[in-house]
Design a protein around this motif. Structure first.
Motif, PDB file in Angstrom:
ATOM      1  N   THR A 148       3.558   1.006  -3.710  1.00  0.00           N
ATOM      2  CA  THR A 148       3.086   0.675  -5.055  1.00  0.00           C
ATOM      3  C   THR A 148       1.759   1.373  -5.327  1.00  0.00           C
ATOM      4  N   ASP A 149       1.329   1.280  -6.565  1.00  0.00           N
ATOM      5  CA  ASP A 149       0.019   1.796  -6.957  1.00  0.00           C
ATOM      6  C   ASP A 149      -0.986   0.674  -7.161  1.00  0.00           C
ATOM      7  N   PHE A 150      -0.670  -0.515  -6.656  1.00  0.00           N
ATOM      8  CA  PHE A 150      -1.589  -1.638  -6.815  1.00  0.00           C
ATOM      9  C   PHE A 150      -2.929  -1.300  -6.159  1.00  0.00           C
ATOM     10  N   PRO A 151      -4.035  -1.577  -6.830  1.00  0.00           N
ATOM     11  CA  PRO A 151      -5.334  -1.319  -6.207  1.00  0.00           C
ATOM     12  C   PRO A 151      -5.564  -2.288  -5.052  1.00  0.00           C
ATOM     13  N   ARG A 152      -6.241  -1.807  -4.044  1.00  0.00           N
ATOM     14  CA  ARG A 152      -6.577  -2.659  -2.897  1.00  0.00           C
ATOM     15  C   ARG A 152      -7.831  -3.444  -3.219  1.00  0.00           C
ATOM     16  N   ARG A 207       0.826  -1.215   0.000  1.00  0.00           N
ATOM     17  CA  ARG A 207       0.000   0.000   0.000  1.00  0.00           C
ATOM     18  C   ARG A 207       0.859   1.264   0.000  1.00  0.00           C
TER      19      ARG A 207
END
Length: 110
Positions: free
Chosen positions: A101-105, A98
C-alpha cells in the motif's frame, strides 16, 4: 532450468525482451537464460532479482504457492481476495501494509 533459460532466449528473439525480473529463488534460471543468449546469439541480456516474499511463518508467496493472491478477478474472485487479506496473520500485517500500500508510516515516538 534449461527450459526456463531457453524461454528467456525465445522472449528475446520474438519480443526483443532484454530484461527478466524474478524472485531470488529464480536467480539460477535467469542467469542461465542470460548466458544462453550470450553463447547462442551473442545477445546482451539483463536480469534483476528481488528477495522472495514470504509470510512470517516462512511460507512462500507467489503464483506457484497454494492460495496465491491475484489482482485479476478471473484468477481470484474478489471475495477470495478480500478473505486473503482479512485472514493475514497479525505478524504480517505491518510488513504487508508497507509493501502493498501507499499508506504513510506513523512517526515513531521517542
Amino acid at each position: 532450468m534449461v527450459i526456463q533459460a531457453y524461454d528467456f532466449l525465445e522472449l528475446a528473439r520474438t519480443h526483443s525482451c532484454a530484461l527478466q525480473l524474478g524472485a531470488s529463488d529464480q536467480w539460477g534460471n535467469i542467469v542461465n537464460g542470460v548466458e544462453l543468449g550470450r553463447r547462442v546469439e551473442g545477445r546482451e541480456l539483463f536480469w534483476l532479482t528481488a528477495p522472495l516474499l514470504t509470510t512470517s511463518s516462512g511460507a512462500k508467496m507467489g503464483k506457484s504457492a497454494s492460495g496465491a493472491v491475484w489482482l485479476n478477478a478471473e484468477r481470484l474472485a474478489p471475495y477470495d481476495f478480500w478473505q486473503f487479506w482479512r485472514n493475514t496473520e497479525d505478524g504480517d500485517v505491518d510488513r504487508f501494509l508497507r509493501l502493498f500500500t501507499d499508506f504513510p508510516r506513523p512517526r515513531s515516538i521517542d
